[in-house]
Structure formats: structure tokens, C-alpha cells
Design an enzyme around this catalytic site. Structure first.
Site, PDB file in Angstrom:
ATOM      1  N   LEU A  82      -2.548   1.503  10.145  1.00  0.00           N
ATOM      2  CA  LEU A  82      -2.141   2.929   9.497  1.00  0.00           C
ATOM      3  C   LEU A  82      -1.365   2.375   8.522  1.00  0.00           C
ATOM      4  O   LEU A  82      -0.186   1.659   8.637  1.00  0.00           O
ATOM      5  CB  LEU A  82      -1.509   3.929  10.618  1.00  0.00           C
ATOM      6  N   ASP A  83      -1.449   3.096   7.392  1.00  0.00           N
ATOM      7  CA  ASP A  83      -0.467   2.865   6.145  1.00  0.00           C
ATOM      8  C   ASP A  83       1.019   3.256   6.577  1.00  0.00           C
ATOM      9  O   ASP A  83       0.969   3.840   7.699  1.00  0.00           O
ATOM     10  CB  ASP A  83      -0.745   3.423   4.995  1.00  0.00           C
ATOM     11  N   VAL A  84       1.965   2.599   5.764  1.00  0.00           N
ATOM     12  CA  VAL A  84       3.291   2.758   6.143  1.00  0.00           C
ATOM     13  C   VAL A  84       3.924   4.012   6.212  1.00  0.00           C
ATOM     14  O   VAL A  84       4.629   4.423   6.846  1.00  0.00           O
ATOM     15  CB  VAL A  84       4.121   1.733   5.361  1.00  0.00           C
ATOM     16  N   ASP A  85       3.139   4.887   5.367  1.00  0.00           N
ATOM     17  CA  ASP A  85       3.706   6.502   5.492  1.00  0.00           C
ATOM     18  C   ASP A  85       3.106   7.069   6.528  1.00  0.00           C
ATOM     19  O   ASP A  85       3.211   8.635   6.418  1.00  0.00           O
ATOM     20  CB  ASP A  85       3.436   6.923   4.025  1.00  0.00           C
TER      21      ASP A  85
END
Length: 249
Positions: A113-116
Site C-alpha cells: 500500500l502506498d505511504v498515503d
């Protein structure tokens, strides 16, 4: 010469099934006789078959039999925003290892999952399971809930289901629905089976609704449920069986 997956010095199959709590030995013998049991992908009917439960894969009625769930570690993590989906980070940012300090096993993260983006991420010590869950040929669905700017028009759903051409190729969602609109913010649910980088964000940008917040709520049959941010939950029992079954293991 035997054609079944016989193991010299192994344990009788009906005893293994009985010890796993599948059925009594007598009922297990009937299951074997009826062709309901597979060992390493082969239907077996021999009552004298001996197997190695530590290394052979057994199914009953197509469902994986786990003889020792402690050896099959699958954890659900609720990844918070700001945590990177790696086991270490050269920049010193918070990473998955910080959430797994109580788990000494060597664990693989299943996709990213991307950091955001927050929400459900799986980690496991089973490399083959991790590989299949992320391989596009198995088409494992992932469900996301996104909060976007504006009231989403009905035509957006049709466009996403028909397919969008992104810079790295065409993609279409498995399903899309509007959950609620409150003021200038709409909450939508999106299901995709691909794992491209920032896919949901790019899709919604393309149709004119940039994502404000994004949470993954499901990975295949596993749900985020009430798991709190930054915590983990062991996947076991029927949920573990369903996860393995979803990728033919």
C-alpha cells in the site's frame, strides 16, 4: 510400483485426518474410499497410504487441511498512513517491521500500500502463498473505500467498469459503488484485482475525482473488520482455509 503419494515410514492418512479433527478414523476411511481426499493434488483411495504431514498438502472436499496452523503464519495488519510497505526503509521512515516486533518469523509482505493509503495489508511466512496472492493470473480482488471531492456522477461507474486507458495500459474495475455523499465529499467503494502502483488513485484522478483518503478494507476473503490502525491479527481457522483456497493451495 505405487502411483499414489506414498511416504515410507509416514503416518496413515486416516490417522492424520483424525488427529486434525476432520473426522473419526472410520469416517476418514469412508472419505478416502469415496474419493474425497487429495494428497499433493492426487485423489487417493488407498486405506494403507502413509503420508508426511509436515511436507505434504492434504485437501478434503477441496478444502486445505492444516495440521499445524502455527507453521502457517498469516497476519492481517491495519497499516496507518505514513508507514511504508517494506520491512526496512533506508530513509528511516516507519515501516512494517515496526509493527511486527512481536513476530520473530521471517515474513513476506503481500503486495504493498502506498505511504498515503491505510488499511489491510497481509504478511506471511509462506512465500508461495504470497506469490500467488499477488500474481495477476489469480485475480484476487482487493476492496478500497475512497473519499473524493465532489458528487460522483452516474457515468463514472460505467466508465470504470468498461475500462480506462492509463499510461501503463488499460484497466477496469471489478465493481464500483457510491456509498454516501456528505457536503462536497463522496465516499465510494472500488474493487480491483490488479496490483499496479497507486492504481485506485490514478483511476479516480483520470475520471476527475482526486482521492482525499483511501483505505483498503478487504484482500480476497480477508476483511479489515475492527482491526485498529497499527495493530495485527492472526488469520486462522476458516479464514486461513479460505485464503489458501482462493489461490488453489
Amino acid at each position: 510400483m505405487r502411483n499414489d503419494p506414498y511416504v515410507e515410514g509416514g503416518v496413515r492418512l486416516q490417522k492424520v485426518l483424525s488427529q486434525a479433527g476432520i473426522a473419526s478414523r472410520r469416517a476418514a476411511e469412508e472419505m478416502i474410499e469415496d474419493g474425497r481426499v487429495q494428497v499433493d493434488g492426487q485423489v487417493v483411495r488407498s486405506q494403507g497410504l502413509r503420508v508426511d504431514p509436515d511436507r505434504q498438502v492434504i485437501h478434503v472436499d477441496g478444502e486445505r487441511v492444516f495440521l499445524d496452523e502455527t507453521k502457517h503464519v498469516v497476519l492481517a495488519i491495519n497499516k496507518p498512513v505514513g508507514v511504508v510497505s517494506t520491512m526496512s526503509d533506508p530513509e528511516g521512515r516507519p515501516c512494517l517491521a515496526d509493527l511486527l516486533m512481536d513476530h520473530p518469523e521471517r515474513l513476506y509482505h503481500v503486495g504493498r500500500l502506498d505511504v498515503d493509503t491505510s488499511g489491510l495489508l497481509l504478511v506471511t511466512n509462506d512465500g508461495e502463498l504470497a506469490n500467488r496472492l499477488t500474481h495477476p493470473s489469480y485475480e484476487v480482488p482487493k476492496t478500497y473505500v475512497a473519499r473524493v471531492h465532489g458528487e460522483v456522477k452516474p457515468g463514472v461507474r460505467r466508465r470504470l467498469l468498461q475500462g480506462i486507458e492509463l499510461e501503463d495500459g488499460p484497466v477496469k474495475v471489478d465493481s464500483f459503488r457510491t456509498m454516501e455523499t456528505y457536503g462536497e465529499i463522496t465516499t465510494v467503494e472500488i474493487v480491483v484485482h490488479e496490483g499496479r502502483n497507486r492504481l485506485v488513485r490514478r483511476l479516480m484522478d483520470h475520471v476527475g475525482y482526486p482521492v482525499r483518503e483511501l483505505v483498503r478494507t478487504h484482500f480476497g476473503p480477508i476483511s479489515l473488520d475492527r482491526l485498529q490502525p497499527g495493530t495485527t491479527r492472526r488469520v486462522k481457522g476458516n479464514a486461513l482455509k479460505a485464503l489458501y483456497s482462493s489461490v488453489g493451495l
